[in-house]
Design an enzyme around this catalytic site. Structure first.
Site, PDB file in Angstrom:
ATOM      1  N   ASP A  17      -2.048 -18.832 -10.764  1.00 31.33           N
ATOM      2  CA  ASP A  17      -1.140 -19.278 -11.649  1.00 31.33           C
ATOM      3  C   ASP A  17      -1.514 -19.871 -13.095  1.00 31.33           C
ATOM      4  OD1 ASP A  17       1.540 -19.635 -12.636  1.00 31.33           O
ATOM      5  OD2 ASP A  17       1.783 -21.339 -11.735  1.00 31.33           O
ATOM      6  N   GLY A  20       9.618 -14.291 -15.386  1.00 36.24           N
ATOM      7  CA  GLY A  20       8.967 -13.386 -14.548  1.00 36.24           C
ATOM      8  C   GLY A  20       8.079 -14.268 -13.614  1.00 36.24           C
ATOM      9  N   GLY A  21       6.792 -13.907 -13.627  1.00 33.97           N
ATOM     10  CA  GLY A  21       5.770 -15.039 -13.015  1.00 33.97           C
ATOM     11  C   GLY A  21       5.925 -14.470 -11.624  1.00 33.97           C
ATOM     12  N   ARG A  57      14.616 -23.230 -24.428  1.00 35.04           N
ATOM     13  CA  ARG A  57      13.315 -23.767 -25.020  1.00 35.04           C
ATOM     14  C   ARG A  57      13.520 -23.071 -26.457  1.00 35.04           C
ATOM     15  NH1 ARG A  57       9.371 -22.985 -19.890  1.00 35.04           N
ATOM     16  NH2 ARG A  57       9.784 -24.972 -19.186  1.00 35.04           N
TER      17      ARG A  57
END
Length: 576
Positions: free
Chosen positions: A316, A198-199, A137
């Site tokens: 989320d 991550g997440g 990105r």
């Protein structure tokens, strides 16, 4: 003179002036990056400048002549799996960009001629095993180097003139953790700052600060249990697999010497503890500093302040959107930051104290509201194990990671809102760490229309501080790419069907469009080379959110390629 008009005078530059500013070529050093606002020719950092406006002061292409806009040149990077998702950068007439598999290209900004290219050697077996891969990105520029992260856990510095590797630093054991770097780095002073994926991964999502000259790691900040306060906000040992991360670049506020960064969600992504989330479930507690905005000292990596936008995020709706508009109003220095849940937060830049919260999208029911004075969530919809209907927004968010744009000429903030919901079944999971870490989702889900409506998107023009709406453009499917506004009073919107639209930034009237033949999920910029203004947009389709379009919208999305994409550059045919 109003604040807006002072800002306009600062940006009001002609292409002729811009040409003078970039001849001869200057080093891309920290002072040039800090003073980038008055120089319209370049696009030196992901968000344009540290103010993060995604605004080009160039006005050669304007509302009066945009109908003449034509394709000037294109570039095909090859292996554009999941499309081109990055933001191009420009310095002194050379355009740099990255593609899937962290490929990097340097092109003549006027002709598209390739100056050099860099194709890193990657662990292909590892890349194939990753779910959030192989897109890239973006890149960063500074100290005459270009910096790019790789999906196998490295940061690489390239010489801007030759493309030769200056240094390479391995930061993540991607074979073990199955994550790496997909977001762009941020160059600040003498540091390269980059956040890991991550997440929903069972890890602790670090953000790194590297010496820009050597690649030596100078600091590391864990977004999960990075301080004792954070560690205490996780029940038991859940912090060890807490997720977090900060995969999109934030920005730098020189006034306070602070890097603003947004963090990812906790793991597991969905939590089955229901209303007992403070004491029960897989990750009891607030789960600091996930789904937060944090202020870091760029020299030391020390935490200066934070605000957790969604305590114990169970939906989320993370804060990883890297967009932080730095604005001044009524004597206050403010930062505007959109959250995936569909709300936009306004902060005091001195301490991240909430100054306002406003909602961008209509279909929100994970909370009844957020207090605009304190940021406190009201009426949480925490879910227990089992089936749940019509959760809004859907997992793709009311707001996605690509950027909006702010025009100091109109004083308006342009942002994509996404109206969709989902049905889901929350399921209990156990973190999987061996032999390789695996995603920890905690739910199965299906996107759906909101009750009484069709799923759709819209681009709003709003006051960035109050959220007051001036006008809105509706789209049958949400646009997933970044927006651009310019000194020519234009707003460019690359949509999901493949059309690039130009609107009057004051009224929302459509003035021009061009069909690029494939959807957009990446960046768009404007720059000048040789005294001529260009607009460059990334094309290509196949993001994780875009994958959901097939079932939800059908149509051309069923067969839209996910392995193609190109850089398309536009200009006026007779502007010289």
């Amino acid at each position: 003179m109003t604040l807006v008009s002072r800002r306009v005078s600062l940006f009001a530059c002609t292409v002729a002036l811009a040409t003078a500013l970039t001849s001869p070529a200057l080093a891309v050093d920290p002072s040039r990056l800090a003073a980038a606002d008055p120089n319209p020719n370049d696009w030196l950092t992901y968000h344009g400048t540290y103010r993060s406006y995604h605004f080009s002061p160039l006005d050669q292409i304007n509302a009066g002549n945009v109908r003449q806009l034509k394709v000037a040149w294109m570039h095909q990077p090859g292996r554009a799996t999941r499309g081109l998702q990055s933001m191009p950068l420009v310095a002194d007439g050379t355009l740099y960009y990255s593609g899937s598999y962290s490929r990097v290209f340097a092109l003549d900004g006027a002709t598209g001629e390739v100056k050099w290219s860099y194709i890193p050697k990657l662990d292909e077996d590892l890349v194939a095993a990753q779910t959030h891969s192989p897109y890239n990105r973006g890149i960063a520029l500074g100290m005459d180097k270009l910096y790019v992260g790789t999906v196998d856990g490295r940061v690489i510095a390239l010489d801007m003139k030759s493309g030769k590797v200056a240094w390479e630093t391995k930061l993540i054991d991607s074979k073990k953790l199955t994550v790496g770097f997909t977001g762009a780095p941020l160059f600040v002073k003498d540091k390269v700052i980059i956040g890991a994926q991550g997440g929903e991964w069972p890890w602790r999502g670090p953000i790194y600060g590297l010496d820009a000259r050597t690649g030596e790691k100078k600091w590391e900040f864990f977004t999960v249990a990075g301080t004792e306060e954070s560690k205490a906000s996780w029940g038991g040992e859940s912090w060890r697999t807490g997720g977090g991360g900060g995969w999109m670049p934030g920005t730098y506020d020189a006034k306070t010497n602070t890097v603003w960064w947004g963090t990812g969600n906790p793991a597991p992504l969905y939590d089955w503890s229901g209303a007992d989330w403070k004491t029960k479930g897989p990750r009891p507690g607030d789960n600091l500093y996930t789904t937060s905005v944090i202020g870091l000292d760029p020299d030391s990596g020390k935490l200066k302040f934070y605000h957790q936008e969604i305590p114990h995020d169970a939906w989320d709706f993370d804060s990883a959107v890297g967009e932080f508009l730095l604005l001044e109003r009524d004597g206050r220095d403010l930062a505007v930051h959109p959250n995936k849940g569909g709300f936009v937060f306004v902060y005091d830049r001195n301490d991240a104290k909430v100054a306002n919260v406003w909602r961008l999208v209509k279909n929100i029911n994970f909370v009844t509201d957020i207090d605009p004075k304190t940021g406190e969530l009201k009426g949480r919809r925490d879910m227990a194990e089992g089936s749940h209907k019509n959760l809004c927004p859907a997992i793709a968010g009311g707001i996605s990671w690509n950027t909006g744009a702010y025009s100091p000429r109109t004083g308006l903030y342009y942002k994509v809102g996404q109206e969709w919901c989902m049905d889901l079944e929350v399921v209990k999971t156990t973190p999987i760490l061996e032999p390789m870490a695996q995603l920890n989702i905690g739910a199965n889900f299906t996107l759906r229309d909101p009750e009484g409506d069709k799923a759709h998107g819209h681009v709003d023009a709003r006051d960035p501080i109050t959220g007051e709406k001036k006008w809105e453009i509706k789209f049958p499917e949400p646009p997933l790419a970044s927006l651009l506004t310019t000194g020519g009073d234009l707003l460019f919107v690359p949509d999901s069907r493949g059309l690039l639209h130009a609107y009057n930034a004051k009224s929302g009237e459509e003035l021009w469009s061009h069909n690029n033949g494939i959807g957009h999920v990446g960046g768009i910029i404007s720059y000048a080379a040789g005294g001529k203004q260009y607009v460059a947009v990334m094309t290509g389709w196949g993001s994780l959110v875009g994958d959901e379009f097939v079932a939800l919208f059908g149509g051309n999305y069923v067969n839209m390629p996910k392995d193609a994409g190109s850089l398309v550059v536009f200009a006026l045919p007779d502007a010289r």
